[in-house]
Design a protein around this motif. Structure first.
Motif, mmCIF file in Angstrom:
data_model
loop_
_atom_site.group_PDB
_atom_site.id
_atom_site.type_symbol
_atom_site.label_atom_id
_atom_site.label_comp_id
_atom_site.label_asym_id
_atom_site.label_seq_id
_atom_site.Cartn_x
_atom_site.Cartn_y
_atom_site.Cartn_z
ATOM 1 N N ARG A 36 0.816 -1.207 0.000
ATOM 2 C CA ARG A 36 0.000 0.000 0.000
ATOM 3 C C ARG A 36 0.858 1.268 0.000
ATOM 4 O O ARG A 36 0.509 2.259 -0.626
ATOM 5 N N TYR A 37 1.976 1.245 0.708
ATOM 6 C CA TYR A 37 2.805 2.442 0.851
ATOM 7 C C TYR A 37 4.151 2.320 0.140
ATOM 8 O O TYR A 37 5.094 3.032 0.469
ATOM 9 N N THR A 71 6.957 5.150 -0.516
ATOM 10 C CA THR A 71 6.780 6.302 0.358
ATOM 11 C C THR A 71 8.090 6.576 1.088
ATOM 12 O O THR A 71 8.593 5.730 1.815
ATOM 13 N N LEU A 110 9.389 5.776 5.135
ATOM 14 C CA LEU A 110 8.484 4.819 5.765
ATOM 15 C C LEU A 110 8.960 3.395 5.502
ATOM 16 O O LEU A 110 9.227 3.024 4.362
#
Length: 121
Positions: free
Chosen positions: A38-39, A42, A45
């Motif tokens: 999902r990330y 990023t 993170l």
């Protein structure tokens, strides 16, 4: 999940454009895989599978913020867990806990400005 927020004058290695780094941990590999997908990409993170009661806290650095979302109730040795959390917070750091509600609060215990839809009245 566990998160850290580090704000410094010079951007730390691996930090996002705003100088913040966050590490999300979960016991479940599926939760880590979902978060990673999902990330993905990023900046600042990262995620890792980690067991707060079975893995070694000494491998982790100090954090400005530690957050325990919906997992505190599952911790068997709460006193040891809280000591480990305290030992891994920078001076002035904070610990945030979110626990699930088994039932909704009664109307007498519900603030007048809040309703169960989560919207202010």
């Amino acid at each position: 999940m566990r998160a850290s927020k580090t704000i410094r004058r010079s951007r730390p290695s691996g930090a996002g454009a705003d100088g913040v780094r966050a590490l999300g941990v979960d016991y479940a590999e599926t939760a880590i895989s979902l978060a990673q997908s999902r990330y993905q990409g990023t900046s600042g993170l990262s995620f890792q599978r980690w067991n707060a009661e079975g893995d070694e806290w000494a491998t982790l650095p100090l954090y400005d913020v530690i957050s325990s979302r919906l997992s505190y109730t599952l911790i068997q040795e709460k006193e040891k867990f809280l000591k480990d959390v305290r030992d891994h917070l920078v001076p002035g750091g904070s610990f945030h806990v979110m626990t699930p509600h088994a039932v909704r609060p009664t109307p007498a215990r519900t603030p007048k400005h809040w309703n169960h839809s989560g919207r202010n009245q």
